[in-house]
Design a protein around this motif. Sequence first.
Motif, mmCIF file in Angstrom:
data_model
loop_
_atom_site.group_PDB
_atom_site.id
_atom_site.type_symbol
_atom_site.label_atom_id
_atom_site.label_comp_id
_atom_site.label_asym_id
_atom_site.label_seq_id
_atom_site.Cartn_x
_atom_site.Cartn_y
_atom_site.Cartn_z
ATOM 1 N N PRO A 32 0.895 -1.381 -0.107
ATOM 2 C CA PRO A 32 0.081 -0.036 -0.102
ATOM 3 C C PRO A 32 0.718 1.258 0.037
ATOM 4 O O PRO A 32 0.392 2.229 -0.570
ATOM 5 N N GLN B 260 3.657 1.738 -1.444
ATOM 6 C CA GLN B 260 4.421 1.849 -2.765
ATOM 7 C C GLN B 260 3.741 2.556 -3.869
ATOM 8 O O GLN B 260 3.911 3.052 -4.515
ATOM 9 N N SER B 261 2.265 2.246 -3.622
ATOM 10 C CA SER B 261 1.634 2.793 -4.688
ATOM 11 C C SER B 261 1.345 4.214 -5.003
ATOM 12 O O SER B 261 1.545 4.674 -5.985
ATOM 13 N N CYS B 262 1.496 4.899 -3.789
ATOM 14 C CA CYS B 262 1.549 6.414 -3.879
ATOM 15 C C CYS B 262 2.256 6.992 -2.649
ATOM 16 O O CYS B 262 1.682 7.182 -1.641
ATOM 17 N N LEU B 263 3.475 7.108 -2.740
ATOM 18 C CA LEU B 263 4.374 7.572 -1.483
ATOM 19 C C LEU B 263 4.570 8.916 -1.332
ATOM 20 O O LEU B 263 5.244 9.159 -0.327
ATOM 21 N N ALA B 264 4.181 9.521 -2.313
ATOM 22 C CA ALA B 264 4.580 10.922 -2.395
ATOM 23 C C ALA B 264 3.634 11.720 -1.224
ATOM 24 O O ALA B 264 2.530 12.231 -1.563
ATOM 25 N N ALA B 265 4.317 11.869 -0.137
ATOM 26 C CA ALA B 265 3.495 12.362 0.864
ATOM 27 C C ALA B 265 4.418 12.882 1.756
ATOM 28 O O ALA B 265 5.720 12.848 1.758
ATOM 29 N N LEU B 266 3.878 13.425 3.055
ATOM 30 C CA LEU B 266 4.899 14.127 3.906
ATOM 31 C C LEU B 266 5.688 13.026 4.579
ATOM 32 O O LEU B 266 4.975 11.840 4.982
ATOM 33 N N ILE B 267 6.772 13.326 5.158
ATOM 34 C CA ILE B 267 7.542 12.278 5.752
ATOM 35 C C ILE B 267 6.938 12.261 7.077
ATOM 36 O O ILE B 267 7.143 13.428 7.814
ATOM 37 N N GLY B 268 6.676 11.075 7.904
ATOM 38 C CA GLY B 268 6.048 11.260 9.095
ATOM 39 C C GLY B 268 7.064 11.302 10.343
ATOM 40 O O GLY B 268 8.205 11.161 10.145
ATOM 41 N N THR B 269 6.491 12.301 11.442
ATOM 42 C CA THR B 269 7.307 12.377 12.553
ATOM 43 C C THR B 269 8.092 11.098 13.064
ATOM 44 O O THR B 269 9.375 11.076 13.392
ATOM 45 N N GLU B 270 7.235 9.938 13.049
ATOM 46 C CA GLU B 270 7.945 8.669 13.538
ATOM 47 C C GLU B 270 9.115 8.485 12.663
ATOM 48 O O GLU B 270 10.094 7.794 13.119
ATOM 49 N N THR B 271 8.962 8.481 11.083
ATOM 50 C CA THR B 271 9.981 8.029 10.572
ATOM 51 C C THR B 271 11.184 9.039 10.684
ATOM 52 O O THR B 271 12.262 8.377 10.457
ATOM 53 N N VAL B 272 11.130 10.198 10.935
ATOM 54 C CA VAL B 272 12.175 11.128 11.075
ATOM 55 C C VAL B 272 13.105 10.621 12.483
ATOM 56 O O VAL B 272 14.197 10.475 12.353
#
Lengths: 335, 139
Positions: free
Chosen positions: B25, B27-39
């Motif tokens: 899910p 990979q289909s559309c990743l162009a989004a905000l980088i989440g705080t958790e990921t940071v």
Amino acid sequence: MSVRGPDFGSKPDGWPWGTGRADRIILLLIVHLMLIGCGGAMHRPWVQAGANLPARCQLDSAPFYSQKAFQCGPAALAMAFTWSGVSADPDTLAPEVFTASRKGSLQSAMIGSARRHGRVAYPVSGPQTLLAEVCAGHPVIVLQNLGLSWYPVWHYAVVVGYDANEEIVILHSGVIPYKRVSIKVFERTWARSDHWGLLVLPPARFPATATEDAYISAVLGLEKAGQWQAAVEGYKNALTRWPDNLAAYMGLGNSYYAVGNIESAEGAFRVATHRFPTHGSTFNNLAHVLWKRGKQQAALDAAHRAVELGGPLVSVYRETLEEIQASAYGQRPCR
Amino acid sequence: MSMLRQTVKPVSVVVIISMLFVVVPYQSCLAALIGTETVIETARGHEARQQVKQILDREEIRKALRAQGVSAQEAKARVDALSDAEAVRLVEKLDQLPAGGDGLGVVIGAALVVFIVLLITDILGYTDVFTFVKKRHVR
């Protein structure tokens, strides 16, 4: 606080039982040795914890709610909530935290409930932090095992004070407000939960023992619970103390974006790109909000910059760039 | 051993399919905000990798690595291949080791550190040092 060895057995003539029963005396000696062994060792952390604090602290601003059977979790939480400015009572909280099959409230449910009400759930994990928080005027929810390690009777109480001279902690517990419990007994019951403690704070208020990573993680919990406005306040608060925290800037921008305040989100991400010019993630998110605001050229520049900087998340940056490029030519590859 | 493999096979198929469900899910559309958790996780992973590399730079660790036939450079490359969560877990494992004191303690400590680094990269399929970690070789 002073380390006082327990003085059991110093006056054998005062014992209420008859002497001359050798077996009883041997049994008592064993118990006596066990008590000394435990008592001394578990007392020390408390003495160290109290070293730089007043001899007694008590807060009167935390209200008391009497608990019903098995409902110590909702009652403890209601006390902390009311103190922190959220109107709550144990009955309305029960469905959120009480698990009927377990006849109790799980710690994760307590934390989750705090977050769902827009309150920062901050962990307390030992005498040092507990006493410091109480002295800062923060009531602390603690999990005790009032039974035995192999026959647990779990219980939530709220610590509202202590007195080092009398060696007691003061608890709102069960049906008793301002219950005075000896530190030795409290330590034994609290240690069985690995000293689990919880602060429930308004997002604009720092725990007295706040550390950077733990506080940011606690605010992140508000994001998880969808309490974006509270998260905004929490991150803003964090930035006043740790102005070089990348996660706090990103979280601030993301939370603003989530509540629809895209203009402020742009501001937060823009500051982040200035403060962290080598982190592609800041440019990626800036590009995204610029694009949402219709500033296509600026969005393209930021997206290009993110891809140039690279890093472990570069594939996301590339997709952001492609999406912005595609929309510039009137195509929408994504939903 | 072949029986073990037979029992494990259906399990791995299930795991692979469920992992795909997790990954697809996004990979289909990743162009989004980088989440705080990921940071936060990315920063922690980076920090953990730096920490492991610093450990691998110590003289006694280099010696122990050489005894296993792995250069420090190679070991670092393998640490780079770890995901953020894996790197954090590796540091946690290393932190749990008893602190080595005198001469013998340091040698045993170094051997343990090297063992854990290689074992974890081995299990995850980035290296192939220990024969007891079973893998199918695709060559």
